[in-house]
Design a protein around this motif. Sequence first.
Motif, short mmCIF file in Angstrom:
data_model
loop_
_atom_site.label_atom_id
_atom_site.label_comp_id
_atom_site.label_asym_id
_atom_site.label_seq_id
_atom_site.Cartn_x
_atom_site.Cartn_y
_atom_site.Cartn_z
N ALA A 30 0.94 -1.25 0.04
CA ALA A 30 -0.09 0.08 0.02
C ALA A 30 0.74 1.29 -0.08
O ALA A 30 0.49 2.25 -0.90
CB ALA A 30 -0.94 -0.19 1.30
N VAL A 31 1.96 1.29 0.74
CA VAL A 31 3.03 2.40 0.81
C VAL A 31 3.49 2.72 -0.60
O VAL A 31 3.50 3.65 -0.83
CB VAL A 31 3.99 2.29 1.74
N GLY A 32 3.84 1.51 -1.34
CA GLY A 32 4.39 1.67 -2.60
C GLY A 32 3.54 2.36 -3.61
O GLY A 32 3.72 3.17 -4.64
N VAL A 33 2.18 1.76 -3.58
CA VAL A 33 1.21 2.28 -4.51
C VAL A 33 1.05 3.70 -4.31
O VAL A 33 0.78 4.23 -5.13
CB VAL A 33 -0.01 1.45 -4.37
N THR A 34 0.71 4.20 -3.01
CA THR A 34 0.48 5.43 -2.48
C THR A 34 1.74 6.12 -3.12
O THR A 34 1.38 7.51 -3.77
CB THR A 34 0.49 5.63 -1.30
#
Length: 201
Positions: A30-34
């Motif tokens: 999720a951190v990477g997508v954001t």
Amino acid sequence: MLNEPGAKTGAQRRENAEPSEYIRPIPLAAVGVTLVMVLFGVGYLLFSESFGSAALGDRRTVADLTGAPAVAAGGADGKALFAAHCAACHQASGAGVPGVFPPLDGSEWVNGSSRILSNILLHGVSGEIEVKGVTYKGSMPAFGQLADAELAAIATWVRGQWSNRSDAIEPAVFEAARKADARTTPFTGGAELRALAGGGH
């Protein structure tokens, strides 16, 4: 038998342990997508044109949006007056309504004697009138309630629109027509109007 100090009873042993709070970390996916979305947005804003292409979107100018300029003091807007008083019958195109309302575009009455046209506007016409070879039978109301400058603005605008290329008419023409004929009834068709032609322009 007494319990030894610190020993737990059976009821205490059956109870669950006290809950404890701890931080559950955000998944790395999720951190990477954001992060990717934020970087894409920043890059898009930095490398794209601020207001887009000039060839796209609303092409109206400031003049189009602010409307027509105000009419000078003491003047009259012939186009606006025509739209308010004449266009309902004679149409914005000046073509009239076949068999009902005669055309103004190319009309011999519009492009002819300024004296006749001024009297048509001042007093109206009722009965048969021939326009461009077609006979119309109806009634045109008088517009004598309008000021001379307003009537002159209508007449001048009509005489210069569409295929018409006739000279302007001054307010003095309408002033003279009022003084020359104080009639309160419309002209009876084209025959009575033609009689005015002998009085000049």
